[in-house]
Scaffold this motif. Structure first.
Motif, PDB file in Angstrom:
ATOM      1  N   UNK A 124       0.841  -1.205   0.000  1.00 32.70           N
ATOM      2  CA  UNK A 124       0.000   0.000   0.000  1.00 32.70           C
ATOM      3  C   UNK A 124       0.877   1.257   0.000  1.00 32.70           C
ATOM      4  N   UNK A 125       1.904   1.260   0.827  1.00 35.38           N
ATOM      5  CA  UNK A 125       2.817   2.407   0.868  1.00 35.38           C
ATOM      6  C   UNK A 125       3.476   2.618  -0.488  1.00 35.38           C
ATOM      7  N   UNK A 126       3.954   1.544  -1.098  1.00 34.01           N
ATOM      8  CA  UNK A 126       4.625   1.666  -2.393  1.00 34.01           C
ATOM      9  C   UNK A 126       3.682   2.175  -3.473  1.00 34.01           C
ATOM     10  N   UNK A 127       2.419   1.750  -3.428  1.00 35.77           N
ATOM     11  CA  UNK A 127       1.433   2.201  -4.411  1.00 35.77           C
ATOM     12  C   UNK A 127       1.150   3.692  -4.244  1.00 35.77           C
ATOM     13  N   UNK A 128       0.931   4.120  -3.024  1.00 35.20           N
ATOM     14  CA  UNK A 128       0.529   5.514  -2.799  1.00 35.20           C
ATOM     15  C   UNK A 128       1.697   6.498  -2.852  1.00 35.20           C
ATOM     16  N   UNK A 129       2.920   6.001  -2.787  1.00 34.89           N
ATOM     17  CA  UNK A 129       4.072   6.886  -2.979  1.00 34.89           C
ATOM     18  C   UNK A 129       4.568   6.865  -4.417  1.00 34.89           C
ATOM     19  N   UNK A 130       3.990   6.001  -5.253  1.00 34.63           N
ATOM     20  CA  UNK A 130       4.364   5.954  -6.665  1.00 34.63           C
ATOM     21  C   UNK A 130       5.513   5.025  -6.977  1.00 34.63           C
ATOM     22  N   UNK A 131       5.991   4.287  -5.983  1.00 37.00           N
ATOM     23  CA  UNK A 131       7.076   3.333  -6.228  1.00 37.00           C
ATOM     24  C   UNK A 131       6.580   2.173  -7.079  1.00 37.00           C
ATOM     25  N   UNK A 132       5.342   1.746  -6.828  1.00 37.79           N
ATOM     26  CA  UNK A 132       4.683   0.717  -7.624  1.00 37.79           C
ATOM     27  C   UNK A 132       3.572   1.382  -8.413  1.00 37.79           C
ATOM     28  N   UNK A 133       3.557   1.189  -9.739  1.00 36.24           N
ATOM     29  CA  UNK A 133       2.577   1.883 -10.583  1.00 36.24           C
ATOM     30  C   UNK A 133       1.721   0.944 -11.420  1.00 36.24           C
ATOM     31  N   UNK A 134       2.042  -0.352 -11.434  1.00 40.00           N
ATOM     32  CA  UNK A 134       1.286  -1.304 -12.237  1.00 40.00           C
ATOM     33  C   UNK A 134       0.842  -2.465 -11.357  1.00 40.00           C
ATOM     34  N   UNK A 135      -0.421  -2.906 -11.556  1.00 41.07           N
ATOM     35  CA  UNK A 135      -0.957  -3.975 -10.725  1.00 41.07           C
ATOM     36  C   UNK A 135      -0.178  -5.283 -10.869  1.00 41.07           C
ATOM     37  N   UNK A 136       0.502  -5.476 -12.014  1.00 45.68           N
ATOM     38  CA  UNK A 136       1.271  -6.708 -12.203  1.00 45.68           C
ATOM     39  C   UNK A 136       2.421  -6.819 -11.209  1.00 45.68           C
ATOM     40  N   UNK A 137       2.818  -5.688 -10.619  1.00 44.87           N
ATOM     41  CA  UNK A 137       3.914  -5.695  -9.645  1.00 44.87           C
ATOM     42  C   UNK A 137       3.479  -6.236  -8.281  1.00 44.87           C
ATOM     43  N   UNK A 138       2.173  -6.277  -8.021  1.00 43.24           N
ATOM     44  CA  UNK A 138       1.683  -6.817  -6.748  1.00 43.24           C
ATOM     45  C   UNK A 138       0.797  -8.035  -6.929  1.00 43.24           C
ATOM     46  N   UNK A 139       0.351  -8.287  -8.162  1.00 40.00           N
ATOM     47  CA  UNK A 139      -0.446  -9.473  -8.460  1.00 40.00           C
ATOM     48  C   UNK A 139       0.445 -10.429  -9.257  1.00 40.00           C
ATOM     49  N   UNK A 140       0.829 -11.493  -8.637  1.00 43.28           N
ATOM     50  CA  UNK A 140       1.753 -12.438  -9.271  1.00 43.28           C
ATOM     51  C   UNK A 140       1.000 -13.622  -9.841  1.00 43.28           C
TER      52      UNK A 140
END
Length: 299
Positions: free
Chosen positions: A283-299
């Protein structure tokens, strides 16, 4: 428009329709054969406006707000986030975008969106009470100086067993045992202003109080926590509402905080989306912009 400029989602129907019409544009959708959608697509981050108590609590609890070398608190919410100015618009925005993620007061959550588990724990009254769901904050009311007789009577009602039952019945967590309400039915007007997260339960408390004191007149002005605190300090309202702890500047300005309930913050996604569980770090990575694509958290 400059790259990275925050987008503001207006309250108009046109804006809501635009959000819905953009759903899935440029997406690479895959189906699992049900009504759920798998995704290799950019995440649509939706946040609240600055001054929102829910935003303040959210960024603190997830570590999105951090202190710099000078000891100043810095909000690292991604500049690509769409900004909403109320709980209802937040839910409408997430409901209208398959790839969106946002957050709302648990007590305001409805079935138009889906709340995800955080670190394997679903948000609920029970998990907040037992401490396993840690994304929770107080609902505060704030007053300055001596209240009018009717305003004080309303506060007494909120903190009584009767008022706390209203809070529990509407999905929030009471702040403890209290005696039954014993009012004097004073006459007059009360102005309550502030947080859009606290407003729904305050409306229920208003309705219940007016049933026992028909001499009172209560006006509720919905805005955000910071506006509510400023209004209380300036005497514009009798009671301010905040969905966060008060800032030092607010208590130094003469405000006294009273916690009326506890509430969780639910991280929400579109109902059709496949994700059901995220870690706090994700959640932190998503809201800070470190993670921008759902494929990075959905494996």
């Amino acid at each position: 428009m400059k790259k990275g400029l925050k987008k503001f989602l207006a309250l108009t129907t046109v804006a809501v329709l635009m959000v819905g019409s953009l759903t899935g544009c440029g997406s690479k959708e895959k189906s699992d054969g049900s009504d759920k959608v798998l995704a290799d697509n950019d995440i649509s981050v939706v946040s609240r406006e600055e001054g929102s108590g829910t935003r303040g609590a959210f960024i603190e609890l997830f570590g999105i707000e951090e202190k710099n070398n000078a000891g100043e608190k810095i909000d690292h919410t991604t500049e690509e986030a769409s900004i909403t100015n109320s709980t209802s618009v937040m839910m409408t925005s997430v409901a209208g975008d398959t790839y969106a993620i946002g957050y709302v007061s648990l007590g305001s959550l409805n079935d138009t969106v889906k709340a995800v588990k955080i670190d394997g724990v679903a948000p609920s009254k029970e998990t907040i009470k037992d401490g396993t769901y840690k994304i929770a904050r107080p609902f505060n009311i704030a007053t300055k100086g001596q209240l009018s007789a009717v305003a004080q009577d309303f506060v007494n009602y909120i903190m009584s067993a009767d008022g706390q039952k209203v809070i529990e019945d509407n999905g929030y967590i009471s702040v403890g045992e209290a005696p039954a309400f014993s009012g004097t039915m004073p006459k007059g007007k009360i102005v309550v202003a502030g947080s859009s997260s606290v407003t729904p339960v305050m409306e229920k408390l208003k309705e219940a109080y007016l049933a026992v004191n028909q001499n009172a007149n209560i006006e509720i002005q919905q805005s955000d926590s910071t506006t509510g605190m400023t209004s209380a300090m300036e005497g514009i309202c009798d009671i301010g509402m905040a969905s966060r702890d008060l800032k030092d500047s607010e208590t130094q300005g003469g405000l006294k905080a009273t916690a009326i309930a506890m509430d969780g913050i639910a991280v929400i996604v579109n109902k059709s989306f496949i994700v059901d569980d995220l870690t706090s770090a994700q959640v932190k990575d998503i809201f800070t912009g470190k993670v921008t694509n759902w494929s990075e958290v959905i494996k």
